[in-house]
Design an enzyme around this catalytic site. Structure first.
Site, PDB file in Angstrom:
ATOM      1  N   ASN A  13       0.826  -1.211   0.000  1.00  0.00           N
ATOM      2  CA  ASN A  13       0.000   0.000   0.000  1.00  0.00           C
ATOM      3  C   ASN A  13       0.857   1.256   0.000  1.00  0.00           C
ATOM      4  O   ASN A  13       1.913   1.308   0.632  1.00  0.00           O
ATOM      5  CB  ASN A  13      -0.940   0.005   1.209  1.00  0.00           C
ATOM      6  CG  ASN A  13      -1.906  -1.158   1.168  1.00  0.00           C
ATOM      7  OD1 ASN A  13      -2.081  -1.779   0.116  1.00  0.00           O
ATOM      8  ND2 ASN A  13      -2.516  -1.468   2.286  1.00  0.00           N
ATOM      9  N   VAL A  14       0.344   2.271  -0.671  1.00  0.00           N
ATOM     10  CA  VAL A  14       1.071   3.531  -0.774  1.00  0.00           C
ATOM     11  C   VAL A  14       0.543   4.564   0.220  1.00  0.00           C
ATOM     12  O   VAL A  14       1.050   5.677   0.299  1.00  0.00           O
ATOM     13  CB  VAL A  14       1.051   4.065  -2.229  1.00  0.00           C
ATOM     14  CG1 VAL A  14       1.847   3.136  -3.137  1.00  0.00           C
ATOM     15  CG2 VAL A  14      -0.376   4.232  -2.757  1.00  0.00           C
ATOM     16  N   HIS A  29       5.919  -0.830  -2.704  1.00  0.00           N
ATOM     17  CA  HIS A  29       5.447  -0.130  -3.904  1.00  0.00           C
ATOM     18  C   HIS A  29       5.505   1.386  -3.759  1.00  0.00           C
ATOM     19  O   HIS A  29       4.871   2.111  -4.511  1.00  0.00           O
ATOM     20  CB  HIS A  29       4.014  -0.574  -4.249  1.00  0.00           C
ATOM     21  CG  HIS A  29       3.925  -1.984  -4.754  1.00  0.00           C
ATOM     22  ND1 HIS A  29       2.747  -2.681  -4.882  1.00  0.00           N
ATOM     23  CD2 HIS A  29       4.894  -2.847  -5.173  1.00  0.00           C
ATOM     24  CE1 HIS A  29       2.993  -3.898  -5.345  1.00  0.00           C
ATOM     25  NE2 HIS A  29       4.289  -4.029  -5.523  1.00  0.00           N
ATOM     26  N   CYS A  53      12.595  12.611  -8.220  1.00  0.00           N
ATOM     27  CA  CYS A  53      13.033  13.205  -9.483  1.00  0.00           C
ATOM     28  C   CYS A  53      13.332  12.085 -10.469  1.00  0.00           C
ATOM     29  O   CYS A  53      14.167  11.215 -10.188  1.00  0.00           O
ATOM     30  CB  CYS A  53      14.276  14.059  -9.265  1.00  0.00           C
ATOM     31  SG  CYS A  53      14.958  14.700 -10.810  1.00  0.00           S
ATOM     32  N   SER A  58      -4.827  -9.720  -3.183  1.00  0.00           N
ATOM     33  CA  SER A  58      -5.465 -10.687  -4.087  1.00  0.00           C
ATOM     34  C   SER A  58      -4.502 -11.719  -4.647  1.00  0.00           C
ATOM     35  O   SER A  58      -4.926 -12.697  -5.258  1.00  0.00           O
ATOM     36  CB  SER A  58      -6.141  -9.933  -5.241  1.00  0.00           C
ATOM     37  OG  SER A  58      -5.165  -9.250  -6.006  1.00  0.00           O
ATOM     38  N   GLU A 108     -11.912 -12.919   0.919  1.00  0.00           N
ATOM     39  CA  GLU A 108     -12.290 -14.127   0.175  1.00  0.00           C
ATOM     40  C   GLU A 108     -11.012 -14.842  -0.233  1.00  0.00           C
ATOM     41  O   GLU A 108      -9.931 -14.249  -0.152  1.00  0.00           O
ATOM     42  CB  GLU A 108     -13.098 -13.728  -1.065  1.00  0.00           C
ATOM     43  CG  GLU A 108     -12.300 -12.792  -1.948  1.00  0.00           C
ATOM     44  CD  GLU A 108     -13.108 -12.087  -3.026  1.00  0.00           C
ATOM     45  OE1 GLU A 108     -14.342 -12.139  -2.978  1.00  0.00           O
ATOM     46  OE2 GLU A 108     -12.465 -11.497  -3.905  1.00  0.00           O
TER      47      GLU A 108
HETATM   48  P1  OAD Z   1      -6.244  -5.994  -4.937  1.00  0.00           P
HETATM   49  O1  OAD Z   1      -7.278  -4.957  -5.231  1.00  0.00           O
HETATM   50  O2  OAD Z   1      -5.697  -6.768  -6.077  1.00  0.00           O
HETATM   51  O3  OAD Z   1      -6.803  -7.043  -3.872  1.00  0.00           O
HETATM   52  C1  OAD Z   1      -7.420  -6.633  -2.693  1.00  0.00           C
HETATM   53  C2  OAD Z   1      -7.818  -7.870  -1.908  1.00  0.00           C
HETATM   54  O4  OAD Z   1      -8.367  -7.418  -0.684  1.00  0.00           O
HETATM   55  C3  OAD Z   1      -8.873  -8.746  -2.591  1.00  0.00           C
HETATM   56  O5  OAD Z   1      -8.480 -10.108  -2.548  1.00  0.00           O
HETATM   57  C4  OAD Z   1     -10.132  -8.520  -1.762  1.00  0.00           C
HETATM   58  O6  OAD Z   1     -10.941  -9.678  -1.648  1.00  0.00           O
HETATM   59  C5  OAD Z   1      -9.543  -8.166  -0.414  1.00  0.00           C
HETATM   60  N1  OAD Z   1     -10.412  -7.304   0.408  1.00  0.00           N
HETATM   61  C6  OAD Z   1     -11.286  -6.349   0.018  1.00  0.00           C
HETATM   62  N2  OAD Z   1     -11.878  -5.783   1.063  1.00  0.00           N
HETATM   63  C7  OAD Z   1     -11.380  -6.391   2.174  1.00  0.00           C
HETATM   64  C8  OAD Z   1     -11.603  -6.254   3.580  1.00  0.00           C
HETATM   65  N3  OAD Z   1     -12.459  -5.363   4.060  1.00  0.00           N
HETATM   66  N4  OAD Z   1     -10.908  -7.062   4.417  1.00  0.00           N
HETATM   67  C9  OAD Z   1     -10.022  -7.969   3.942  1.00  0.00           C
HETATM   68  N5  OAD Z   1      -9.779  -8.145   2.629  1.00  0.00           N
HETATM   69  C10 OAD Z   1     -10.428  -7.361   1.755  1.00  0.00           C
HETATM   70  O7  OAD Z   1      -5.077  -5.255  -4.112  1.00  0.00           O
HETATM   71  P2  OAD Z   1      -3.567  -5.717  -3.867  1.00  0.00           P
HETATM   72  O8  OAD Z   1      -3.485  -7.201  -3.769  1.00  0.00           O
HETATM   73  O9  OAD Z   1      -3.043  -4.915  -2.743  1.00  0.00           O
HETATM   74  O10 OAD Z   1       0.344  -2.059  -7.345  1.00  0.00           O
HETATM   75  O11 OAD Z   1      -2.901  -5.243  -5.194  1.00  0.00           O
HETATM   76  C11 OAD Z   1      -1.508  -5.425  -5.359  1.00  0.00           C
HETATM   77  C12 OAD Z   1      -0.940  -4.323  -6.230  1.00  0.00           C
HETATM   78  O12 OAD Z   1      -1.697  -4.238  -7.431  1.00  0.00           O
HETATM   79  C13 OAD Z   1      -1.053  -2.930  -5.647  1.00  0.00           C
HETATM   80  O13 OAD Z   1      -0.025  -2.622  -4.734  1.00  0.00           O
HETATM   81  C14 OAD Z   1      -0.985  -2.069  -6.844  1.00  0.00           C
HETATM   82  C15 OAD Z   1      -1.939  -2.838  -7.739  1.00  0.00           C
HETATM   83  O14 OAD Z   1      -1.769  -2.679  -9.087  1.00  0.00           O
HETATM   84  C16 OAD Z   1       0.784  -1.032  -8.099  1.00  0.00           C
HETATM   85  O15 OAD Z   1       0.096  -0.067  -8.375  1.00  0.00           O
HETATM   86  C17 OAD Z   1       2.189  -1.196  -8.553  1.00  0.00           C
END
Ligand code: OAD
Length: 231
Positions: free
Chosen positions: A89-90, A106, A114, A174, A200
């Site tokens: 997370n950012v 990330h 820069c 995810s 999930e």
């Molecule tokens: P995703 O959006 O791919 O996945 C989010 C996950 O959180 C999913 O599996 C949801 O089921 C789960 N989720 C949603 N709400 C929830 C809750 N209340 N409690 C628990 N789980 C929940 O996000 P990331 O896996 O973080 O990178 O994505 C990885 C990277 O993809 C990010 O850092 C970003 C993105 O592109 C860059 O931008 C480089």
């Protein structure tokens, strides 16, 4: 060295009001990641990329940590030096909750970089490419965010921590984006136990020894209480 290595993703911040990427109505259903989250997209249209991250910075500025962030901070404080948090997370909700030494693999919305000399500084609320670099004055300001096709931060430290972990926990991610999606396999190879805490089953669910599914604000505090009470 940390015994518990925790990887967090957008799901841990969902209940703080920050959108995830791949859920229904997620950011990548509304924006083309090739245009806003790649070096090529930035070269084509830096204004569009800055608009995207300026909007995310504005959202993050009014978000507060939820019970899951607070529970992880409590765990870190109770087990000093034994809990390493890695986040994709950012936002800075882990830090707002009191966590320390969080590895933002990330990058962070709060920092600017820069694109010419790599100097980094605190990001203003609204960034633009033409803002001159404080070090070299080049008009090449970018967010200090790792885009697709770029190498994530802290990878040497992360690999070392995973190789020595007793337990790897993935929360709210995810399992779509590597290298983070491969951390569970690295931890497994090192002999660690593994636990998924997610709304999930993720893409990498079969790699985990254990899993619990539900909202992070419920299942993360419950898991932390179990660890701290020795159950
Ligand atoms: P995703 O959006 O791919 O996945 C989010 C996950 O959180 C999913 O599996 C949801 O089921 C789960 N989720 C949603 N709400 C929830 C809750 N209340 N409690 C628990 N789980 C929940 O996000 P990331 O896996 O973080 O990178 O994505 C990885 C990277 O993809 C990010 O850092 C970003 C993105 O592109 C860059 O931008 C480089």
């Amino acid at each position: 060295m940390a015994k518990i290595v925790i990887l967090t993703g957008a799901g841990i911040s969902a209940e703080s009001g920050l959108g995830t990427f791949r859920d229904k109505d997620g950011l990548w259903t509304r924006y083309d990641l090739n245009e806003v989250a790649t070096p090529q997209g930035f070269a084509r249209n830096p204004g569009l990329v800055h608009d995207f991250y300026n909007a995310r910075r504005a959202n993050a500025a009014v978000a507060h940590p939820n019970a899951a962030h607070h529970a992880l901070a409590r765990l870190q404080a109770a087990l000093p030096g034994q809990v390493q948090i890695i986040t994709q997370n950012v936002d800075d909700l882990h830090e707002q909750a009191g966590s320390t030494d969080v590895w933002h693999m990330h990058g962070r919305l709060a920092r600017a970089r820069c694109a010419s000399c790599n100097h980094r500084w605190d990001a203003p609320a609204v960034m633009a490419v033409q803002h001159p670099c404080p070090a070299c004055t080049a008009p090449k300001t970018r967010p200090d965010i790792v885009w697709f096709g770029e190498y994530p931060f802290h990878m040497d430290d992360i690999e070392q921590a995973l190789s020595q972990a007793d337990l790897f926990v993935a929360i709210g991610t995810s399992g779509n984006v590597y290298p983070a999606a491969g951390f569970v396999q690295m931890a497994n190879l090192a002999g660690a136990d593994s636990l998924e805490l997610n709304l999930e089953p993720s893409q990498t669910i079969t790699d985990f020894a254990q899993a619990r599914h539900g909202p992070a604000s419920n299942i993360v505090p419950a898991w932390v209480e179990e660890i701290l009470s020795g159950r």
